[in-house]
Design a protein around this motif. Structure first.
Motif, short mmCIF file in Angstrom:
data_model
loop_
_atom_site.label_atom_id
_atom_site.label_comp_id
_atom_site.label_asym_id
_atom_site.label_seq_id
_atom_site.Cartn_x
_atom_site.Cartn_y
_atom_site.Cartn_z
N GLU A 46 0.84 -1.20 0.00
CA GLU A 46 0.00 0.00 0.00
C GLU A 46 0.87 1.25 0.00
O GLU A 46 1.75 1.42 0.83
CB GLU A 46 -0.93 0.00 1.21
N GLY A 47 0.65 2.11 -0.98
CA GLY A 47 1.39 3.36 -1.09
C GLY A 47 2.78 3.22 -1.67
O GLY A 47 3.52 4.20 -1.74
N VAL A 48 3.17 2.04 -2.09
CA VAL A 48 4.49 1.81 -2.65
C VAL A 48 4.44 1.99 -4.17
O VAL A 48 3.60 1.40 -4.83
CB VAL A 48 5.03 0.40 -2.28
N ASP A 49 5.35 2.82 -4.67
CA ASP A 49 5.38 3.10 -6.11
C ASP A 49 6.23 2.11 -6.90
O ASP A 49 6.04 1.94 -8.10
CB ASP A 49 5.92 4.52 -6.35
N GLY A 50 7.17 1.46 -6.24
CA GLY A 50 8.02 0.49 -6.92
C GLY A 50 8.81 -0.32 -5.92
O GLY A 50 9.06 0.14 -4.80
N VAL A 51 9.16 -1.54 -6.32
CA VAL A 51 9.92 -2.45 -5.45
C VAL A 51 11.14 -2.95 -6.21
O VAL A 51 11.05 -3.28 -7.39
CB VAL A 51 9.06 -3.67 -5.01
N MET A 52 12.25 -2.99 -5.50
CA MET A 52 13.48 -3.57 -6.07
C MET A 52 13.92 -4.72 -5.19
O MET A 52 13.91 -4.59 -3.96
CB MET A 52 14.57 -2.51 -6.15
N GLY A 53 14.28 -5.81 -5.80
CA GLY A 53 14.77 -6.96 -5.06
C GLY A 53 16.13 -7.35 -5.60
O GLY A 53 16.58 -6.82 -6.63
N MET A 54 16.77 -8.25 -4.92
CA MET A 54 18.08 -8.71 -5.39
C MET A 54 18.22 -10.17 -5.04
O MET A 54 17.50 -10.69 -4.20
CB MET A 54 19.18 -7.91 -4.73
N HIS A 55 19.17 -10.80 -5.69
CA HIS A 55 19.50 -12.17 -5.35
C HIS A 55 20.96 -12.38 -5.70
O HIS A 55 21.44 -11.85 -6.68
CB HIS A 55 18.62 -13.17 -6.11
N ILE A 56 21.66 -13.12 -4.85
CA ILE A 56 23.05 -13.44 -5.13
C ILE A 56 23.15 -14.90 -5.52
O ILE A 56 22.21 -15.67 -5.33
CB ILE A 56 23.95 -13.15 -3.90
N SER A 57 24.27 -15.28 -6.03
CA SER A 57 24.46 -16.70 -6.35
C SER A 57 25.78 -17.16 -5.76
O SER A 57 26.63 -16.36 -5.42
CB SER A 57 24.46 -16.91 -7.86
#
Length: 162
Positions: free
Chosen positions: A151-162
């Motif tokens: 709610e109220g979030v304009d964008g999400v960034m995630g990450m993943h390592i290997s």
């Protein structure tokens, strides 16, 4: 340049937290101690936070200038794997291991919160930090969304390592 200096300042902190999380893995949707430690660290830094989806955490840093709300997301659960690395920070929980990098995700997200908290006078808008439980079983994200994380979030960034 300030960002780079702050990242260097928190480098050892991130390594320490990653190793702590690595030694103490918890199964999906049972990340009680991990969640507690994350909240302790956020509280020490004066960063607003709350529990969500049972063992998840959302932290919020409000910038001093108006703007959009972005979220950074990392998962915190472990896998049912026996660790045989022999490392000094190897899992202390037989049959559970952070074999997929989620210990690193939680530690990097905490480090990012520390850095951005010291820079909030330069932030336009709000940054939220999603410490997501239960990624390995596909339940954590849905539970967080159902409880209003986006709610109220304009964008999400995630990450993943290997």
């Amino acid at each position: 340049m300030q960002t780079k200096k702050l990242a260097e300042k928190y480098k050892d902190y991130v390594i320490k937290m990653r190793r702590e999380f690595h030694m103490n893995p918890e199964a999906s949707m049972e990340e009680y101690n991990t969640s507690r430690r994350i909240r302790e660290e956020l509280d020490k830094a004066g960063i607003e936070n709350r529990s969500i989806a049972g063992t998840g955490v959302i932290a919020t840093i409000k910038g001093e200038h108006p703007g959009k709300t972005v979220a950074l997301r990392g998962d915190i659960d472990a896998l049912a794997v026996i660790e045989e690395s022999g490392k000094e920070y190897a899992s202390k929980v037989h049959g559970l291991m952070h074999a997929c990098g989620h210990d690193t995700h939680g530690a990097m997200l905490l480090g990012s919160a520390m850095v951005l908290n010291e820079m909030k006078d330069k932030i336009n808008g709000t940054v939220k930090f999603f410490f997501q439980p239960g990624e390995e079983v596909g339940k954590g994200a849905a539970a967080m969304v159902a409880e209003g994380a986006l709610e109220g979030v304009d964008g999400v960034m995630g990450m993943h390592i290997s």
